[in-house]
Structure formats: structure tokens, C-alpha cells
Design a protein around this motif. Sequence first.
Motif, short mmCIF file in Angstrom:
data_model
loop_
_atom_site.label_atom_id
_atom_site.label_comp_id
_atom_site.label_asym_id
_atom_site.label_seq_id
_atom_site.Cartn_x
_atom_site.Cartn_y
_atom_site.Cartn_z
N PHE A 40 -27.04 -29.36 -40.56
CA PHE A 40 -26.06 -30.20 -39.87
C PHE A 40 -25.57 -29.55 -38.58
O PHE A 40 -25.23 -30.25 -37.62
N GLY A 41 -25.54 -28.23 -38.58
CA GLY A 41 -25.17 -27.53 -37.35
C GLY A 41 -26.21 -27.75 -36.26
O GLY A 41 -25.87 -27.97 -35.09
N ALA A 42 -27.48 -27.69 -36.63
CA ALA A 42 -28.55 -27.92 -35.65
C ALA A 42 -28.49 -29.34 -35.11
O ALA A 42 -28.66 -29.55 -33.89
N ILE A 43 -28.24 -30.31 -35.97
CA ILE A 43 -28.13 -31.70 -35.52
C ILE A 43 -27.01 -31.85 -34.50
O ILE A 43 -27.18 -32.48 -33.43
N ALA A 44 -25.86 -31.26 -34.81
CA ALA A 44 -24.71 -31.37 -33.91
C ALA A 44 -24.97 -30.67 -32.58
O ALA A 44 -24.68 -31.21 -31.51
N LEU A 45 -25.54 -29.48 -32.63
CA LEU A 45 -25.74 -28.70 -31.41
C LEU A 45 -26.85 -29.28 -30.54
O LEU A 45 -26.73 -29.30 -29.30
N VAL A 46 -27.93 -29.74 -31.15
CA VAL A 46 -29.01 -30.35 -30.37
C VAL A 46 -28.51 -31.65 -29.72
O VAL A 46 -28.79 -31.91 -28.54
N GLY A 47 -27.75 -32.44 -30.47
CA GLY A 47 -27.19 -33.67 -29.91
C GLY A 47 -26.26 -33.40 -28.74
O GLY A 47 -26.33 -34.07 -27.69
N HIS A 89 -17.68 -26.14 -38.19
CA HIS A 89 -17.69 -24.68 -38.18
C HIS A 89 -18.92 -24.08 -37.51
O HIS A 89 -18.93 -22.88 -37.21
N THR A 90 -19.95 -24.88 -37.32
CA THR A 90 -21.14 -24.38 -36.64
C THR A 90 -21.28 -25.01 -35.27
O THR A 90 -21.43 -24.31 -34.27
N GLY A 91 -21.19 -26.34 -35.20
CA GLY A 91 -21.31 -27.01 -33.91
C GLY A 91 -20.16 -26.70 -32.97
O GLY A 91 -20.32 -26.03 -31.95
N VAL A 92 -18.97 -27.14 -33.35
CA VAL A 92 -17.80 -26.98 -32.48
C VAL A 92 -17.45 -25.51 -32.28
O VAL A 92 -17.25 -25.04 -31.16
N VAL A 93 -17.37 -24.77 -33.38
CA VAL A 93 -16.93 -23.38 -33.29
C VAL A 93 -17.89 -22.53 -32.45
O VAL A 93 -17.45 -21.74 -31.60
N TYR A 94 -19.18 -22.68 -32.66
CA TYR A 94 -20.10 -21.81 -31.94
C TYR A 94 -20.25 -22.18 -30.47
O TYR A 94 -20.55 -21.32 -29.64
N ILE A 95 -19.99 -23.43 -30.12
CA ILE A 95 -19.90 -23.77 -28.71
C ILE A 95 -18.72 -23.06 -28.07
O ILE A 95 -18.80 -22.51 -26.97
N LEU A 96 -17.59 -23.06 -28.77
CA LEU A 96 -16.40 -22.37 -28.26
C LEU A 96 -16.63 -20.86 -28.15
O LEU A 96 -16.34 -20.25 -27.12
N LEU A 97 -17.19 -20.27 -29.21
CA LEU A 97 -17.34 -18.82 -29.22
C LEU A 97 -18.39 -18.34 -28.22
O LEU A 97 -18.14 -17.42 -27.44
N TYR A 98 -19.55 -18.95 -28.23
CA TYR A 98 -20.61 -18.48 -27.35
C TYR A 98 -20.36 -18.84 -25.89
O TYR A 98 -20.96 -18.25 -24.99
N THR A 152 -26.19 -30.75 -26.77
CA THR A 152 -26.94 -30.21 -25.64
C THR A 152 -27.71 -31.31 -24.91
O THR A 152 -27.74 -31.33 -23.66
N CYS A 153 -28.32 -32.22 -25.64
CA CYS A 153 -29.06 -33.31 -25.01
C CYS A 153 -28.14 -34.22 -24.21
O CYS A 153 -28.51 -34.69 -23.11
N LEU A 154 -26.94 -34.46 -24.71
CA LEU A 154 -26.00 -35.31 -24.00
C LEU A 154 -25.47 -34.64 -22.74
O LEU A 154 -25.30 -35.29 -21.69
N ARG A 155 -25.21 -33.35 -22.81
CA ARG A 155 -24.60 -32.65 -21.69
C ARG A 155 -25.61 -32.13 -20.67
O ARG A 155 -25.37 -32.18 -19.46
N GLU A 156 -26.72 -31.60 -21.15
CA GLU A 156 -27.66 -30.91 -20.27
C GLU A 156 -29.05 -31.56 -20.19
O GLU A 156 -29.82 -31.22 -19.30
N GLY A 157 -29.35 -32.46 -21.12
CA GLY A 157 -30.69 -33.03 -21.16
C GLY A 157 -31.58 -32.25 -22.13
O GLY A 157 -31.38 -31.06 -22.36
N VAL A 188 -27.61 -24.08 -26.70
CA VAL A 188 -29.04 -23.89 -26.98
C VAL A 188 -29.23 -22.71 -27.92
O VAL A 188 -29.98 -22.78 -28.90
N LEU A 189 -28.55 -21.61 -27.63
CA LEU A 189 -28.66 -20.41 -28.46
C LEU A 189 -28.21 -20.69 -29.88
O LEU A 189 -28.87 -20.30 -30.86
#
Length: 307
Positions: free
Chosen positions: A45-52, A226-235, A54-59, A186-187
Motif C-alpha cells: 500500500f505504501g508503494a501504491i501511494a508513493l507511485v501515485g 505511515h509509509t506514503g505521507v510520512v516518508y515523503i515528509l522525512l525524505y 510521484t506520477c501526479l506531481r512529477e510524471g 521515488v526513493l
Amino acid sequence: MEARSGLTRAAIMLSAGMAISGTAGLFSIESGQPTLNVIFFRCVFGAIALVGWTCLREGWKSLFITQRALWPLVLVSGVCLVLNWLALFEAFKLTSIGFATIIYHLQPFWIVLTGALLLKERLSRDRLGWICVAFLGLILTIIPKLGVMRADHDWLIGVGLALVASLFYAATTLTTRAVKTVKPSVLSAIHCLIGIVVFAPFVDLTALQGAGNGMWGWLVGLGVIHTGVVYILLYSSYPRLPITVIAAGSFLNPVAALLSDFFVFGRSISAMQGAGLILILLAGLAVNLGWPFGFGSARRVAPSQES
């Protein structure tokens, strides 16, 4: 002024991410799933959130890392991260969310030590002083649990796993700082994909049979929040902040974990632990706001150089 504003914004992002991440243990326990299942679906679920995101923001093209020299560090950081989750989430079950998180937060000191000895990062006397205050707070929160550790072997194993998790997370932080050219989302997405590959063979399908919507709600939350939102903030904040600020800001995580234990599971916080929490919060705030430590002008302290 612009640089200072950027530093403040990064510090706020770090603090928010760390505070939210402190409730990850609550989500993992409430899901009722084995640890390997929890981590696998967190990665899914973290990968789904993060890939989505990234695609919306950066392509979608931004998801590919073209610099081959960065891949070893990306892979190492990803493996360290998911192994960190494995050790920590199992420690939650063997001890408690709050206590395992406290032990886990020895990791800022591994980061500071590594930064000083290996990366030759210069540390101010003020920040070193506040880190010591936070370490004192950490000790005060651990002392009331020493008796339990002696009587329960599971607690000892849990403490050991939390310590191992702290080492893996410190390694993740340091390797992540070395790949600043890779976008944080992406990371994080690649890290989750690594976790999917690593833990897919160990998923317990029988544990999923008959599971209700509540279980999936906890697992989706663990992945998206905890994976999508948090890791965008942290990284997003890590590359903009010095190691000492990252170390101090991370103490907000055990505060949130202990409060989760108190309000959800009724595990009370002793007066000594309360004093430790105050010191941790004070130290984190002081480092983020640049407060001086003690009296006298701030001086820079370089790591010792031996021939």
C-alpha cells in the motif's frame, strides 16, 4: 533569510513525520496480523501511494533512476529500511509500542557518531549539549522497565530487536543522505518495492482468511499514512538538515508512541518517564530553534583526527 526559512520548513516537516510515525506500532498491533504480513502489506500500500503521488506531481518518467552509480546505495538503503521494520514491529509485540520505540531511538546517536567519525561533520557545542540532554531523557524513560526485562525473556529479545532496528535505521538515514539527486517519493517507492520482493515469499495466507474490513483498514493506513505521507515528509527534509537536527527531531517519535500506549492500551507513564519525555521534547525544540546550551558563546567542535 530564504535559507533560514527553508531550514525551518524542513524542520517542521521532519517533526510532523516523526510524530505521525510514532503511531505505526498502534496500526501494526491493531491489524492482528503476523509481523511479516504487516510489513508486506505496508510495502504494497505504501508503494501504491508513493507511485501515485510521484506520477501526479512529477510524471511517470521520474520513477526511473538513470544514474547507475546510485543503485547500490538505493538498494542498500531499501534493504536496511525493510529489515528495520521487521525487527521493530516484532519488538512491538514482544515488549510494548512505547518501550520498543524508546530503545529504537538510540539510532540518532549512531547517526551522530557515524557523522562525526566517518563523514567528518563538524558539531557545535550547543547541539552536542542538547543531544546529551535528550540522551538523559532516554535513560530516564528506560530505567522503570529494567525489572521487567530481567524477569521476562521475551522482553530481552524485544529489546535486542529494537536495538538491531535502530542500527538498520541509522544505516538507512546515512545512505539516503548520499543519494540526494533521487527524488524522495521515488526513493521511498523503490524501498517499498524492495520490501515487496523480499517479504512476498513469507506471507502467511492462512492468517488473512476470515479477516474483516477493520484489519485491512489498519494495513492500508499503515501503508498510505505511515509509509506514503510520512516518508515523503522525512525524505524531503533529510537532505536539507544537518545530522544533529535529524537526531533531535526524531525524539518526537517515542513521545507519540508512549502516548499511544497510554490512551489506547492503558499503559501508564511513570513520573520518571514523564521527566524523560520533557527532556526529550526540550532538546528537540532547542536544536530545531537554535537555542544556546548553557552559558558562553557557541563554538564549533570538530571530530578528533588521529594520525
